[in-house]
Design a protein around this motif. Structure first.
Motif, PDB file in Angstrom:
ATOM      1  N   GLN A 153       0.830  -1.204   0.000  1.00 54.21           N
ATOM      2  CA  GLN A 153       0.000   0.000   0.000  1.00 54.21           C
ATOM      3  C   GLN A 153       0.865   1.254   0.000  1.00 54.21           C
ATOM      4  O   GLN A 153       0.566   2.233  -0.697  1.00 54.21           O
ATOM      5  N   HIS A 154       1.952   1.205   0.757  1.00 58.17           N
ATOM      6  CA  HIS A 154       2.868   2.348   0.805  1.00 58.17           C
ATOM      7  C   HIS A 154       3.518   2.581  -0.560  1.00 58.17           C
ATOM      8  O   HIS A 154       3.670   3.737  -1.001  1.00 58.17           O
ATOM      9  N   ASP A 157       1.090   4.148  -2.990  1.00 54.57           N
ATOM     10  CA  ASP A 157       0.830   5.570  -2.729  1.00 54.57           C
ATOM     11  C   ASP A 157       2.040   6.450  -3.011  1.00 54.57           C
ATOM     12  O   ASP A 157       2.021   7.651  -2.695  1.00 54.57           O
ATOM     13  N   SER A 158       3.084   5.865  -3.590  1.00 48.44           N
ATOM     14  CA  SER A 158       4.313   6.616  -3.840  1.00 48.44           C
ATOM     15  C   SER A 158       4.086   7.688  -4.902  1.00 48.44           C
ATOM     16  O   SER A 158       3.236   7.558  -5.791  1.00 48.44           O
ATOM     17  N   SER A 159       4.868   8.752  -4.809  1.00 48.52           N
ATOM     18  CA  SER A 159       4.791   9.820  -5.810  1.00 48.52           C
ATOM     19  C   SER A 159       5.501   9.437  -7.102  1.00 48.52           C
ATOM     20  O   SER A 159       5.257  10.042  -8.152  1.00 48.52           O
ATOM     21  N   ARG A 164       4.629   3.481  -7.946  1.00 50.71           N
ATOM     22  CA  ARG A 164       3.183   3.453  -7.750  1.00 50.71           C
ATOM     23  C   ARG A 164       2.536   2.359  -8.594  1.00 50.71           C
ATOM     24  O   ARG A 164       1.661   1.624  -8.125  1.00 50.71           O
ATOM     25  N   ARG A 168       0.493  -0.937  -7.162  1.00 50.64           N
ATOM     26  CA  ARG A 168      -0.880  -1.229  -7.578  1.00 50.64           C
ATOM     27  C   ARG A 168      -0.970  -2.583  -8.260  1.00 50.64           C
ATOM     28  O   ARG A 168      -1.946  -3.324  -8.064  1.00 50.64           O
TER      29      ARG A 168
END
Length: 334
Positions: A153-154, A157-159, A164, A168
């Motif tokens: 999840q972390h 949520d990465s930029s 990301r 996912r």
């Protein structure tokens, strides 16, 4: 003042007792998660048998005056301990003696009992574990700790776009595996304080595997080496992929499509279906063509295997032309 000090001491003591109680409960839960049902049934049966034996065996000693009480307690404690120990070590055999119980608990011999497998974040993100599970190469239940899902999840949520997308993709694959009836997944909510106090996910995985006596599925090179040093069995999907690649030997023929130029002058590069790189001599001008080649050498590198080849048809044509060079020309008049 004394009352205030007593209140502070009582509050501190209650907090310490509360934390100790939580640790005991967490340790007990971890123990229950790490043992099979037949061990629990065997331990309980052995404990009850030990208590019964201890009561019957120590009763005559209680009639003795003086040391009778101490002998009674000693014999009772020994019987209870031996009953519990034998029951826990021979739980599977005890369960098999109970009619119908072995089928309900799916009891197997220690040789055939499958060790649990803990899945690392890298193996989920990689994605190939899904196909490996469907091919029946992985048996038993796959354990996904909650802290691995939190790491996914972390990452999701990465930029960073690449991270990301990886996160996912890992979450989607995990959901896909959960829905598949052929794949058994256990999402384990880890509550052991000794594991949770570790800051790094890799350290948590190592502790969990040692606690559960489980193997670990990972593609992480560093985690692979650390786990091996800790005596944990590692199932590396990259190693599995290399193990099932097609074996070729110098002198064998194969077909390969040249898709790009190689690093050296004149080389063309293609790939087999399993991803193995094939380097073809003097094929830089034949990109997009399917060539029949002969293997000249095979090299195993840290990045994988490389096969060096040369084209067959031109070799045969060259050999034919070379053989004709020594034949003298003859005209119709001799």
């Amino acid at each position: 003042m004394i009352a205030l000090i007593s209140l502070v001491i009582s509050y501190t003591a209650m907090g310490w007792v509360n934390n100790l109680f939580k640790r005991i409960i967490a340790g007990f839960n971890s123990y229950l998660d790490s043992v099979s049902m037949e061990v629990i049934v065997g331990s309980s049966t052995g404990l009850m048998f030990g208590i019964l034996t201890g009561v019957l065996g120590s009763y005559p000693l209680s009639m003795l005056k003086g040391v009778g009480v101490y002998l009674t307690l000693l014999v009772f404690a020994i019987c209870v301990f031996l009953g519990w120990k034998v029951g826990s070590r021979r739980g599977g055999e005890i369960v098999r003696l109970i009619p119908g119980m072995s089928k309900r608990l799916d009891v197997r011999s220690p040789i055939n009992r499958l060790a649990p497998k803990v899945v690392d974040t890298s193996a989920i993100i990689d994605g190939r574990i899904y196909d490996v599970c469907l091919s029946n190469f992985l048996e038993g239940c796959l354990i996904i700790p909650t802290f691995v899902i939190e790491e996914l999840q972390h990452i999701a949520d990465s930029s960073d776009n690449i991270r990301r997308n990886k996160g996912r993709r890992g979450l989607e694959l995990l959901s896909k595996m959960q829905k598949h009836s052929q794949i058994k997944i256990d999402i384990m909510d880890v509550t052991d304080a000794a594991i949770l106090e570790e800051r790094e996910v890799d350290a948590k995985l190592i502790r969990l595997c040692k606690q559960l006596k489980a193997s670990i599925i990972t593609n992480d090179y560093n985690l692979n080496k650390v786990a091996e040093l800790q005596g944990i069995t590692v199932l590396n999907i990259n190693e599995l992929t290399n193990a099932v690649k097609m074996i070729v030997y110098p002198g064998e023929n194969m077909h390969v499509t040249v898709i790009k130029e190689g690093k050296e002058n004149g080389q063309g590069v293609g790939y087999l279906e399993d991803g193995t790189m094939v380097v073809v001599e003097d094929a830089h001008h034949q990109i997009g063509k399917d060539l029949e080649v002969m293997v000249t050498s095979v090299f195993q590198t840290a990045a994988g295997r490389m096969i060096f080849t040369r084209k067959i048809k031109e070799d045969s044509q060259y050999s034919h032309e070379h053989s004709l060079q020594g034949v003298p020309e003859v005209n119709m008049y001799g």
